[in-house]
Design an enzyme around this catalytic site. Structure first.
Site, PDB file in Angstrom:
ATOM      1  N   ARG A  53       0.285   7.773  -7.862  1.00 57.71           N
ATOM      2  CA  ARG A  53      -0.594   6.906  -6.998  1.00 57.71           C
ATOM      3  C   ARG A  53      -2.011   7.353  -7.754  1.00 57.71           C
ATOM      4  O   ARG A  53      -3.009   6.516  -7.468  1.00 57.71           O
ATOM      5  CB  ARG A  53      -0.703   7.177  -5.608  1.00 57.71           C
ATOM      6  CG  ARG A  53       0.539   6.484  -4.914  1.00 57.71           C
ATOM      7  CD  ARG A  53       0.692   6.992  -3.488  1.00 57.71           C
ATOM      8  NE  ARG A  53      -0.427   6.052  -2.415  1.00 57.71           N
ATOM      9  CZ  ARG A  53      -0.386   5.070  -2.180  1.00 57.71           C
ATOM     10  NH1 ARG A  53       0.748   4.254  -2.321  1.00 57.71           N
ATOM     11  NH2 ARG A  53      -1.373   4.512  -1.296  1.00 57.71           N
ATOM     12  N   HIS A  99       0.655  13.183  -6.587  1.00 57.45           N
ATOM     13  CA  HIS A  99       0.179  12.197  -5.474  1.00 57.45           C
ATOM     14  C   HIS A  99       1.193  11.029  -5.424  1.00 57.45           C
ATOM     15  O   HIS A  99       0.753   9.618  -5.256  1.00 57.45           O
ATOM     16  CB  HIS A  99      -1.038  11.699  -5.878  1.00 57.45           C
ATOM     17  CG  HIS A  99      -1.933  11.469  -4.434  1.00 57.45           C
ATOM     18  ND1 HIS A  99      -2.681  12.375  -4.109  1.00 57.45           N
ATOM     19  CD2 HIS A  99      -2.035  10.559  -3.556  1.00 57.45           C
ATOM     20  CE1 HIS A  99      -3.297  12.110  -2.856  1.00 57.45           C
ATOM     21  NE2 HIS A  99      -3.038  10.826  -2.636  1.00 57.45           N
ATOM     22  N   THR A 133      -6.569  18.648  -1.307  1.00 60.20           N
ATOM     23  CA  THR A 133      -6.031  17.580  -2.447  1.00 60.20           C
ATOM     24  C   THR A 133      -7.021  17.596  -3.532  1.00 60.20           C
ATOM     25  O   THR A 133      -8.095  17.354  -3.338  1.00 60.20           O
ATOM     26  CB  THR A 133      -5.609  16.069  -1.749  1.00 60.20           C
ATOM     27  OG1 THR A 133      -4.735  16.458  -0.887  1.00 60.20           O
ATOM     28  CG2 THR A 133      -5.504  15.145  -2.891  1.00 60.20           C
ATOM     29  N   SER A 149      -3.760  14.442   7.846  1.00 60.53           N
ATOM     30  CA  SER A 149      -4.637  14.111   6.941  1.00 60.53           C
ATOM     31  C   SER A 149      -6.167  13.963   7.520  1.00 60.53           C
ATOM     32  O   SER A 149      -6.369  13.379   8.459  1.00 60.53           O
ATOM     33  CB  SER A 149      -4.161  12.681   6.181  1.00 60.53           C
ATOM     34  OG  SER A 149      -5.118  12.325   5.214  1.00 60.53           O
ATOM     35  N   LYS A 175      -3.119  21.151  -3.363  1.00 61.16           N
ATOM     36  CA  LYS A 175      -2.167  19.835  -3.563  1.00 61.16           C
ATOM     37  C   LYS A 175      -2.693  19.203  -4.688  1.00 61.16           C
ATOM     38  O   LYS A 175      -3.621  18.644  -4.674  1.00 61.16           O
ATOM     39  CB  LYS A 175      -2.177  19.257  -2.397  1.00 61.16           C
ATOM     40  CG  LYS A 175      -1.086  17.963  -2.511  1.00 61.16           C
ATOM     41  CD  LYS A 175      -0.990  17.371  -1.127  1.00 61.16           C
ATOM     42  CE  LYS A 175      -0.014  16.321  -1.125  1.00 61.16           C
ATOM     43  NZ  LYS A 175      -0.145  15.012  -2.006  1.00 61.16           N
ATOM     44  N   GLN A 180      -4.955  18.433   5.721  1.00 58.13           N
ATOM     45  CA  GLN A 180      -5.500  18.335   4.447  1.00 58.13           C
ATOM     46  C   GLN A 180      -6.535  17.417   4.257  1.00 58.13           C
ATOM     47  O   GLN A 180      -6.847  16.689   5.232  1.00 58.13           O
ATOM     48  CB  GLN A 180      -4.143  17.096   3.698  1.00 58.13           C
ATOM     49  CG  GLN A 180      -4.504  16.497   2.303  1.00 58.13           C
ATOM     50  CD  GLN A 180      -5.474  15.292   2.554  1.00 58.13           C
ATOM     51  OE1 GLN A 180      -5.355  14.669   3.647  1.00 58.13           O
ATOM     52  NE2 GLN A 180      -5.921  15.108   1.382  1.00 58.13           N
ATOM     53  N   TYR A 216       0.953  -1.161  -0.013  1.00 61.39           N
ATOM     54  CA  TYR A 216      -0.018  -0.074  -0.096  1.00 61.39           C
ATOM     55  C   TYR A 216       0.842   1.234  -0.080  1.00 61.39           C
ATOM     56  O   TYR A 216       0.592   2.330  -0.748  1.00 61.39           O
ATOM     57  CB  TYR A 216      -0.970  -0.253   1.134  1.00 61.39           C
ATOM     58  CG  TYR A 216      -1.760   1.209   1.404  1.00 61.39           C
ATOM     59  CD1 TYR A 216      -2.848   1.468   0.529  1.00 61.39           C
ATOM     60  CD2 TYR A 216      -1.376   2.520   2.544  1.00 61.39           C
ATOM     61  CE1 TYR A 216      -3.487   2.670   0.663  1.00 61.39           C
ATOM     62  CE2 TYR A 216      -1.880   3.488   2.466  1.00 61.39           C
ATOM     63  CZ  TYR A 216      -2.989   3.818   1.613  1.00 61.39           C
ATOM     64  OH  TYR A 216      -3.845   4.805   1.596  1.00 61.39           O
ATOM     65  N   ARG A 270      -4.790   1.144  -8.165  1.00 64.82           N
ATOM     66  CA  ARG A 270      -3.414   0.358  -7.604  1.00 64.82           C
ATOM     67  C   ARG A 270      -3.670  -0.850  -7.565  1.00 64.82           C
ATOM     68  O   ARG A 270      -4.395  -1.617  -6.580  1.00 64.82           O
ATOM     69  CB  ARG A 270      -3.502   1.162  -6.111  1.00 64.82           C
ATOM     70  CG  ARG A 270      -3.253   2.705  -6.187  1.00 64.82           C
ATOM     71  CD  ARG A 270      -3.233   3.053  -4.889  1.00 64.82           C
ATOM     72  NE  ARG A 270      -3.769   4.747  -4.961  1.00 64.82           N
ATOM     73  CZ  ARG A 270      -3.905   5.439  -3.967  1.00 64.82           C
ATOM     74  NH1 ARG A 270      -4.119   5.041  -2.743  1.00 64.82           N
ATOM     75  NH2 ARG A 270      -3.870   6.922  -4.101  1.00 64.82           N
ATOM     76  N   TYR A 328     -10.464  16.391   1.679  1.00 64.25           N
ATOM     77  CA  TYR A 328     -10.968  16.295   0.517  1.00 64.25           C
ATOM     78  C   TYR A 328     -12.123  16.727   0.241  1.00 64.25           C
ATOM     79  O   TYR A 328     -12.816  17.091   1.403  1.00 64.25           O
ATOM     80  CB  TYR A 328     -10.957  14.677   0.090  1.00 64.25           C
ATOM     81  CG  TYR A 328      -9.744  13.780   0.327  1.00 64.25           C
ATOM     82  CD1 TYR A 328      -8.994  13.742  -1.003  1.00 64.25           C
ATOM     83  CD2 TYR A 328      -9.349  13.138   1.254  1.00 64.25           C
ATOM     84  CE1 TYR A 328      -7.649  12.990  -0.792  1.00 64.25           C
ATOM     85  CE2 TYR A 328      -8.158  12.499   1.421  1.00 64.25           C
ATOM     86  CZ  TYR A 328      -7.189  12.450   0.298  1.00 64.25           C
ATOM     87  OH  TYR A 328      -6.272  11.561   0.361  1.00 64.25           O
TER      88      TYR A 328
END
Length: 386
Positions: free
Chosen positions: A282, A279, A159, A110, A255, A131, A28, A168, A133
């Site tokens: 990612r 990122h 972000t 985060s 970001k 940070q 991860y 991923r 979303y």
């Protein structure tokens, strides 16, 4: 501790982390999206830029300090906000924040963090960014801003490159998710790393305190995987963000900016900073490295807002190259997550200590005494000055 003292660079920490973590969790951290081409290019791009030192400049004392978005840092490297840190070491954000404070640099919390931003704000005096979303629920967005303001957060970081999760494939193969839904192979990987499992089971219960009212860790309401697909708003636009910038009324950073056009829009809506970032490779695979995009973005807005930089940084020389192009500071992610997984706070402190030593040594070898003396005249791009 003896294994930690044998870690001298990024790859050493990575190998030690791999020996400590179950495969799904290591992958991860370690993985990127799709073919991981952007992930690899983020670091290899530094090889296309050469440093040009100056000699006989009378270098004695080195000043690594910078001021970024109103925050004074003792070194131009900060710990970028990353998710799920207590999965990698049971102290998680507490360890990283303490290490960042010791080195006088900035630390990011985060919205998918595993320690509350209020606790971290009480624990350390080091500058913090929060940070988050952008959610479909506009009330939730404002509630998160209000909560950060009440906790004393000075810098808000939105972000903008994660309106949906990246592909991923390493995680798909192991079944990694929160809550865990592991494949058979993934379960075996956990079984052969029992020390991690004991910490996970018998230490503090894993949680996401920034979102504990919105993400059910028991798998009922939602999980981390569908948090991105169900709660985040892919229709987010510049008008939405402009409203948030105005509502926050302080240092506000985007970001995930990778084009000069988007950098210009960030200035136009009142942002005080941007992070040139993909990122860490990612999200969207197939983009250029962040280093390849940095110069044009700095040329567009570098005199108007603070341009920060991350993705792919593994060495002090990488930092000096980004700073010479015009970045104000450089964020690291995997570069402190591997040390965190390897040895908690002691690991992060060793990584930051090695970085500071590299920066001081390389500044002397470059003939520079302060970060402000770095410029593109100290660089060659593919054999040519730029």
């Amino acid at each position: 501790m003896s294994r930690l003292t044998k870690c001298h660079n990024f790859q050493d920490f990575r190998k030690l982390a791999q020996s400590k973590l179950p495969g799904p969790i290591f992958n991860y951290i370690d993985g990127g999206s799709d073919d991981e081409a952007t992930y690899r290019r983020n670091t290899s791009a530094f090889e296309d830029v050469n440093l040009v030192p100056n000699v006989l400049t009378g270098v004695k004392d080195i000043d690594l300090s910078v001021t970024v978005m109103g925050q004074k840092l003792d070194m131009p490297v900060y710990c970028s906000p990353t998710a799920l840190q207590r999965l990698f070491h049971y102290k998680g954000e507490r360890a990283v924040a303490a290490a960042a404070e010791k080195f006088g640099t900035m630390f990011g919390v985060s919205s998918l963090g595993t320690v509350s931003l209020e606790e971290i704000a009480k624990q350390v005096d080091t500058p913090q960014v929060y940070q988050f979303y952008f959610h479909k629920d506009r009330g939730l967005n404002r509630a998160m801003l209000d909560r950060a303001k009440e906790a004393g957060i000075k810098v808000m970081m939105l972000t903008v490159d994660s309106i949906t999760g990246g592909n991923r494939e390493r995680d798909l193969r192991t079944g990694f998710s929160i809550p865990f839904r592991l494949t058979v192979g993934g379960v075996v990987q956990f079984m052969i790393k029992p020390a991690w499992g004991l910490n996970y089971v018998f230490r503090e219960k894993f949680s996401l305190p920034q979102l504990d009212q919105h993400v059910d860790m028991g798998g009922g309401a939602t999980s981390i995987g569908n948090y991105f697909t169900e709660m985040l708003d892919p229709s987010m636009n510049w008008n939405d963000v402009a409203e948030m910038v105005k509502y926050w009324d302080g240092e506000f950073c985007l970001k995930g900016v990778m084009s000069r056009e988007d950098a210009r829009r960030a200035v136009d809506i009142g942002c005080t900073g941007i992070v040139v970032s993909n990122h860490g490779g990612r999200q969207l695979d197939g983009t250029g490295s962040t280093l390849e995009h940095l110069a044009e973005i700095v040329d567009e807005v570098g005199k108007e807002i603070d341009v920060l930089f991350d993705s792919g940084v593994q060495r002090g020389t990488h930092v000096l190259k980004a700073l010479s192009i015009g970045a104000k500071a450089v964020g690291i992610g995997r570069m402190y997550l591997y040390p965190l997984a390897a040895s908690g706070q002691a690991g992060v402190e060793r990584a930051l200590g090695l970085m500071r030593e590299e920066l001081e040594r390389d500044m002397r070898l470059m003939g520079k005494t302060s970060i402000s003396q770095l410029s593109r005249s100290n660089l060659m791009f593919n054999g040519k000055h730029k």
